[in-house]
Design a protein around this motif. Structure first.
Motif, PDB file in Angstrom:
ATOM      1  N   THR A   1     -65.542  34.084   7.862  1.00  0.00           N
ATOM      2  CA  THR A   1     -65.306  35.526   7.728  1.00  0.00           C
ATOM      3  C   THR A   1     -65.174  36.227   9.066  1.00  0.00           C
ATOM      4  O   THR A   1     -64.375  37.159   9.234  1.00  0.00           O
ATOM      5  N   TYR A   2     -65.950  35.771  10.039  1.00  0.00           N
ATOM      6  CA  TYR A   2     -65.996  36.460  11.338  1.00  0.00           C
ATOM      7  C   TYR A   2     -65.198  35.739  12.419  1.00  0.00           C
ATOM      8  O   TYR A   2     -65.310  36.084  13.602  1.00  0.00           O
ATOM      9  N   HIS A   3     -64.422  34.745  12.024  1.00  0.00           N
ATOM     10  CA  HIS A   3     -63.564  34.000  12.952  1.00  0.00           C
ATOM     11  C   HIS A   3     -64.352  33.420  14.129  1.00  0.00           C
ATOM     12  O   HIS A   3     -63.847  33.335  15.253  1.00  0.00           O
ATOM     13  N   GLY A   4     -65.602  33.048  13.852  1.00  0.00           N
ATOM     14  CA  GLY A   4     -66.427  32.406  14.865  1.00  0.00           C
ATOM     15  C   GLY A   4     -67.015  33.351  15.899  1.00  0.00           C
ATOM     16  O   GLY A   4     -67.609  32.894  16.883  1.00  0.00           O
ATOM     17  N   ILE A   5     -66.882  34.661  15.705  1.00  0.00           N
ATOM     18  CA  ILE A   5     -67.392  35.651  16.665  1.00  0.00           C
ATOM     19  C   ILE A   5     -68.720  36.194  16.141  1.00  0.00           C
ATOM     20  O   ILE A   5     -68.781  36.692  15.016  1.00  0.00           O
ATOM     21  N   VAL A   6     -69.780  36.129  16.943  1.00  0.00           N
ATOM     22  CA  VAL A   6     -71.094  36.572  16.465  1.00  0.00           C
ATOM     23  C   VAL A   6     -71.429  37.997  16.880  1.00  0.00           C
ATOM     24  O   VAL A   6     -72.312  38.633  16.292  1.00  0.00           O
ATOM     25  N   GLN A   7     -70.767  38.512  17.917  1.00  0.00           N
ATOM     26  CA  GLN A   7     -70.959  39.907  18.329  1.00  0.00           C
ATOM     27  C   GLN A   7     -69.782  40.335  19.183  1.00  0.00           C
ATOM     28  O   GLN A   7     -69.027  39.499  19.678  1.00  0.00           O
ATOM     29  N   ASP A   8     -69.617  41.639  19.343  1.00  0.00           N
ATOM     30  CA  ASP A   8     -68.555  42.195  20.170  1.00  0.00           C
ATOM     31  C   ASP A   8     -69.144  43.027  21.298  1.00  0.00           C
ATOM     32  O   ASP A   8     -70.327  43.383  21.285  1.00  0.00           O
TER      33      ASP A   8
END
Length: 328
Positions: free
Chosen positions: A108-115
Motif C-alpha cells: 500500500t505504501y510502496h515501501g515508504i515508511v515515512q516522508d
C-alpha cells in the motif's frame, strides 16, 4: 568428489548469507539505516514494538550512517535484517545484489515508511532573513549541505533546489547553473545529514539544507535554530525493506512501522506519516508546501541518479570536482 561438493555448497551458502543475519537464530534484529532517524528508532519505535505481541522478546543491533555508505556496507557483508535507506537507488543496489526482494515496494505504501521535505535550517531569529532559494545564493551567505557521494540527504537537497528552479520557470540549463552557484556557497560538505546538522549547530554556516525532521528534532533538543519550509520543495520518500531470509520478527517490525501507533510515533519524531489518516491528525504540524513536488516529476530516480550523481559522468560530479570536492 563428495568433499568438493560439500565445500561448494558451504561456500554458496556463505555467499547467500552475505548482508543478512542468520534467520531463525533467535539473535538480534540487525537494523541498518541512514543517519537521520536514529533517535526515533532507538527512543520510540523499537521500544514500542517490543511491547507488542509480535515484538515480545525482540532485541536489536542498530547501525546508522550515510545512506550510500550503509548500502555499500551491507553489500560487503554487514549483517542486515531490516534496512531503511534515504534514496531509491540505494535500495535498488541491494535488490541488484540479491539482498532485498525485487517486490519490496509492492504494498500500500510502496515501501515508504515515512516522508519529509527539504527545509532551510537557520540561526535563531533567522538573522539573514532566508526565505527563498534565491536567498541562499546572496553574497555572504554560507551553506552547509552533505556530500552527495555519501549522503542520500544531500541528493534530496540538490534535487529540491533544481526542481524549485524548474517550478519558477527556469530552464534545465539555468537550474543546473543554480546548483553550481549553490554549491559554491557551501562552506562544508560533511559525510551525512547527521554530521551536517552537527556542523551547523557547532557554528558552521548561515543555513543548513536538511530534512524537516532534523530541523524539528534540533529545535526540540533546545538548539538555537529555526527553520523555513520553502514554497517549492521536494517530498522526501525514504524506502525500507527486510532482507532476503530475514527472521519473522524483522518482517513483523516492518509491518509495525505502518500501524497507526507507529505512524504517530514517526509524527512525534518530526516525520510526515504515510498513513493518510494519521497525517490528517497532524496536518497543523505538517502543512503542505504550495509548490511541493516529488522525484517522479523530475523523471524518477533512475534518470536523475545517472544524470546528476554518477561519479564519473554526472553533472553534479563535474561541479563538485571543479570545486575540489571528493566524488569518491
Amino acid at each position: 568428489m563428495a568433499l568438493a561438493a560439500a565445500l561448494a555448497l558451504a561456500l554458496g551458502l556463505g555467499v547467500a548469507a552475505c548482508g543478512s543475519s542468520s534467520s531463525g537464530s533467535g539473535g538480534p534484529i540487525n537494523l541498518v539505516a541512514y543517519s537521520t532517524p536514529e533517535t526515533v528508532y532507538d527512543k520510540s519505535l523499537i521500544p514500542a514494538f517490543q511491547k507488542t505481541s509480535p515484538g515480545n522478546g525482540a532485541t536489536f543491533k542498530s547501525s546508522f550512517g550515510p545512506s550510500g555508505d550503509q548500502q555499500r556496507a551491507v553489500i560487503a557483508g554487514q549483517p542486515a535484517d531490516y534496512v531503511h535507506l534515504s534514496t531509491g537507488p540505494d535500495m535498488k543496489a541491494l535488490v541488484d545484489a540479491g539482498l532485498v526482494d525485487s517486490n519490496w515496494d509492492q504494498n500500500t505504501y510502496h515501501g515508504i515508511v515515512q516522508d519529509s521535505v527539504v527545509t532551510f535550517v537557520v540561526r535563531k531569529g533567522n538573522p539573514k532573513n532566508i526565505q527563498t532559494w534565491d536567498d541562499l545564493v546572496k553574497s555572504g551567505v554560507e551553506i552547509v549541505t552533505p556530500n552527495v557521494f555519501s549522503s542520500g540527504g544531500a541528493k534530496w537537497n540538490l534535487l529540491a533546489a533544481y526542481g524549485a528552479q524548474l517550478k519558477e520557470g527556469k530552464s534545465p540549463t539555468q537550474a543546473l547553473a543554480f546548483l553550481k552557484t549553490l554549491l559554491e556557497h557551501a562552506v562544508v560538505q560533511p559525510g551525512s545529514a547527521g554530521d551536517a546538522l552537527t556542523a551547523f549547530t557547532s557554528g558552521k554556516g548561515d543555513v543548513l539544507l536538511s530534512y524537516e525532521s532534523d530541523a524539528i528534532e534540533a529545535k526540540a533538543a533546545g538548539e538555537a535554530v529555526d527553520y523555513v519550509v520553502p514554497h517549492d520543495t521536494i517530498l522526501i520518500e525514504t524506502p525500507a525493506a527486510t532482507t532476503t531470509g530475514a527472521p519473522t520478527q524483522a518482517q513483523d517490525f516492518l509491518k509495525f512501522l505502518w500501524t497507526p501507533q507507529a505512524q504517530q510515533l514517526w509524527a512525534n519524531g518530526g516525520y510526515r506519516p504515510v498513513n493518510q489518516s494519521v497525517l490528517a491528525k497532524n496536518k497543523d504540524k505538517f502543512p503542505v508546501p504550495p509548490g511541493l513536488f516529488n522525484v517522479a516529476s523530475l523523471g524518477g530516480w533512475d534518470k536523475v541518479n545517472t544524470e546528476f550523481f554518477d561519479p564519473e559522468t554526472g553533472s553534479v560530479a563535474k561541479i563538485e570536482s571543479d570545486l575540489g570536492v571528493s566524488t569518491g
